[in-house]
Design a protein around this motif. Structure first.
Motif, mmCIF file in Angstrom:
data_model
loop_
_atom_site.group_PDB
_atom_site.id
_atom_site.type_symbol
_atom_site.label_atom_id
_atom_site.label_comp_id
_atom_site.label_asym_id
_atom_site.label_seq_id
_atom_site.Cartn_x
_atom_site.Cartn_y
_atom_site.Cartn_z
ATOM 1 N N MET A 45 0.835 -1.207 0.000
ATOM 2 C CA MET A 45 0.000 0.000 0.000
ATOM 3 C C MET A 45 0.869 1.256 0.000
ATOM 4 O O MET A 45 0.508 2.252 -0.642
ATOM 5 C CB MET A 45 -0.933 -0.021 1.209
ATOM 6 C CG MET A 45 -2.062 0.948 1.103
ATOM 7 S SD MET A 45 -3.134 0.523 -0.268
ATOM 8 C CE MET A 45 -3.803 2.115 -0.639
ATOM 9 N N THR A 46 1.999 1.231 0.707
ATOM 10 C CA THR A 46 2.910 2.375 0.699
ATOM 11 C C THR A 46 3.461 2.614 -0.700
ATOM 12 O O THR A 46 3.493 3.755 -1.179
ATOM 13 C CB THR A 46 4.059 2.156 1.700
ATOM 14 O OG1 THR A 46 3.504 1.956 3.001
ATOM 15 C CG2 THR A 46 5.005 3.334 1.720
ATOM 16 N N VAL A 47 3.876 1.532 -1.367
ATOM 17 C CA VAL A 47 4.389 1.670 -2.738
ATOM 18 C C VAL A 47 3.289 2.186 -3.665
ATOM 19 O O VAL A 47 3.530 3.081 -4.488
ATOM 20 C CB VAL A 47 4.960 0.323 -3.233
ATOM 21 C CG1 VAL A 47 5.253 0.361 -4.717
ATOM 22 C CG2 VAL A 47 6.208 -0.039 -2.455
ATOM 23 N N GLY A 128 -6.831 6.992 -10.616
ATOM 24 C CA GLY A 128 -5.558 6.622 -9.993
ATOM 25 C C GLY A 128 -5.700 6.392 -8.502
ATOM 26 O O GLY A 128 -5.086 5.475 -7.945
ATOM 27 N N ALA A 129 -6.507 7.193 -7.841
ATOM 28 C CA ALA A 129 -6.735 7.000 -6.407
ATOM 29 C C ALA A 129 -7.417 5.660 -6.158
ATOM 30 O O ALA A 129 -7.032 4.920 -5.242
ATOM 31 C CB ALA A 129 -7.582 8.137 -5.841
ATOM 32 N N HIS A 130 -8.391 5.332 -6.973
ATOM 33 C CA HIS A 130 -9.067 4.050 -6.817
ATOM 34 C C HIS A 130 -8.129 2.890 -7.143
ATOM 35 O O HIS A 130 -8.186 1.840 -6.483
ATOM 36 C CB HIS A 130 -10.313 3.987 -7.691
ATOM 37 C CG HIS A 130 -11.420 4.870 -7.211
ATOM 38 N ND1 HIS A 130 -12.108 4.650 -6.048
ATOM 39 C CD2 HIS A 130 -11.951 5.998 -7.740
ATOM 40 C CE1 HIS A 130 -13.013 5.580 -5.872
ATOM 41 N NE2 HIS A 130 -12.937 6.427 -6.884
ATOM 42 N N ALA A 131 -7.270 3.046 -8.151
ATOM 43 C CA ALA A 131 -6.319 1.992 -8.503
ATOM 44 C C ALA A 131 -5.341 1.734 -7.362
ATOM 45 O O ALA A 131 -5.014 0.578 -7.061
ATOM 46 C CB ALA A 131 -5.568 2.361 -9.777
ATOM 47 N N ALA A 132 -4.871 2.800 -6.719
ATOM 48 C CA ALA A 132 -3.969 2.620 -5.575
ATOM 49 C C ALA A 132 -4.687 1.878 -4.452
ATOM 50 O O ALA A 132 -4.109 0.983 -3.814
ATOM 51 C CB ALA A 132 -3.467 3.979 -5.078
ATOM 52 N N GLY A 133 -5.928 2.210 -4.202
ATOM 53 C CA GLY A 133 -6.701 1.519 -3.175
ATOM 54 C C GLY A 133 -6.936 0.063 -3.519
ATOM 55 O O GLY A 133 -6.838 -0.821 -2.652
ATOM 56 N N LEU A 134 -7.229 -0.212 -4.791
ATOM 57 C CA LEU A 134 -7.441 -1.599 -5.193
ATOM 58 C C LEU A 134 -6.162 -2.417 -5.094
ATOM 59 O O LEU A 134 -6.204 -3.603 -4.751
ATOM 60 C CB LEU A 134 -7.996 -1.649 -6.619
ATOM 61 C CG LEU A 134 -9.451 -1.211 -6.766
ATOM 62 C CD1 LEU A 134 -9.855 -1.195 -8.229
ATOM 63 C CD2 LEU A 134 -10.365 -2.117 -5.970
ATOM 64 N N ALA A 135 -5.017 -1.805 -5.377
ATOM 65 C CA ALA A 135 -3.741 -2.522 -5.233
ATOM 66 C C ALA A 135 -3.531 -2.938 -3.781
ATOM 67 O O ALA A 135 -3.140 -4.081 -3.493
ATOM 68 C CB ALA A 135 -2.584 -1.642 -5.709
ATOM 69 N N GLY A 136 -3.793 -2.043 -2.867
ATOM 70 C CA GLY A 136 -3.672 -2.383 -1.447
ATOM 71 C C GLY A 136 -4.690 -3.425 -1.026
ATOM 72 O O GLY A 136 -4.377 -4.342 -0.260
ATOM 73 N N GLU A 163 -8.776 1.491 3.363
ATOM 74 C CA GLU A 163 -9.802 2.479 3.062
ATOM 75 C C GLU A 163 -9.399 3.860 3.571
ATOM 76 O O GLU A 163 -9.634 4.873 2.917
ATOM 77 C CB GLU A 163 -11.131 2.069 3.694
ATOM 78 C CG GLU A 163 -12.254 3.027 3.387
ATOM 79 C CD GLU A 163 -13.544 2.661 4.098
ATOM 80 O OE1 GLU A 163 -14.486 3.471 4.007
ATOM 81 O OE2 GLU A 163 -13.608 1.609 4.739
ATOM 82 N N GLY A 164 -8.747 3.895 4.723
ATOM 83 C CA GLY A 164 -8.268 5.177 5.267
ATOM 84 C C GLY A 164 -7.237 5.822 4.362
ATOM 85 O O GLY A 164 -7.225 7.036 4.168
ATOM 86 N N VAL A 165 -6.349 5.010 3.774
ATOM 87 C CA VAL A 165 -5.341 5.552 2.849
ATOM 88 C C VAL A 165 -6.026 6.127 1.618
ATOM 89 O O VAL A 165 -5.714 7.222 1.160
ATOM 90 C CB VAL A 165 -4.321 4.462 2.467
ATOM 91 C CG1 VAL A 165 -3.394 4.966 1.362
ATOM 92 C CG2 VAL A 165 -3.512 4.039 3.673
ATOM 93 N N VAL A 166 -6.999 5.384 1.072
ATOM 94 C CA VAL A 166 -7.702 5.854 -0.137
ATOM 95 C C VAL A 166 -8.471 7.137 0.174
ATOM 96 O O VAL A 166 -8.469 8.073 -0.633
ATOM 97 C CB VAL A 166 -8.640 4.755 -0.674
ATOM 98 C CG1 VAL A 166 -9.489 5.276 -1.820
ATOM 99 C CG2 VAL A 166 -7.819 3.561 -1.135
#
Length: 174
Positions: A45-47, A128-136, A163-166
């Protein structure tokens, strides 16, 4: 127009303070808790979050260019309207009405295109925000399935931190 630009800069600064700082704090807290709970998911998630922030910085430059294009096009449409309002007798005497109408139509079309271009860039930012959340999310679920048993309870808790990160990434101002 310059006054409007100054107001936009002021609004952007306020939005950065109001939305950006709490978003960054939410990201940092959620990532640290996620890393403590499930370190592989925290690292993924950090990456993903760092990749998204890097991509967002690059896209912000193109959004600034699209904003400039939009404001220029909007200014040209305003000029065409002003010309149509202030020079009707001169235009009719010189038979320039068709030229003026085509000029207004062309400038209106360019304004529509500029507005559409802005919308595309904004949609990419949200995607992009949703993609980062889905990766995590995928990393957390895969880790939970691989571990099984007791690990599934921590996966459920980890999902809240993802969810908090997204939620922290989405409102970050460009």
């Amino acid at each position: 127009r310059h006054t409007t630009d100054v107001e936009h800069v002021g609004d952007a600064f306020e939005k950065t303070l109001v939305d950006g700082i709490p978003g960054i704090l939410r990201i940092i807290i959620s990532l640290s808790l996620l890393t403590m709970l499930e370190w592989p998911a925290g690292i993924v998630m950090t990456v993903a979050a760092l990749a998204f922030v890097g991509m967002r910085m690059r896209m912000a430059k193109s959004l600034a260019a699209a904003d400039l294009e939009y404001f220029d096009a909007r200014g040209y449409v305003g000029e065409s309207v002003d010309e149509a309002l202030t020079a009707p007798h001169t235009i009719s005497g010189m038979r320039l009405r068709p030229w003026l109408e085509s000029r207004f139509t062309d400038r209106s079309r360019k304004l529509g295109e500029a507005s559409h271009h802005q919308g595309i860039i904004i949609a990419r930012l949200l995607t992009g925000a949703h993609a980062a959340g889905l990766a995590g999310l995928v990393a957390v679920v895969l880790f939970g399935l691989a571990v099984g048993g007791d690990g599934l309870a921590s996966v459920a808790a980890s999902l809240l931190y993802v969810e908090g990160v997204v939620k922290g990434i989405k409102p970050l101002p460009p």
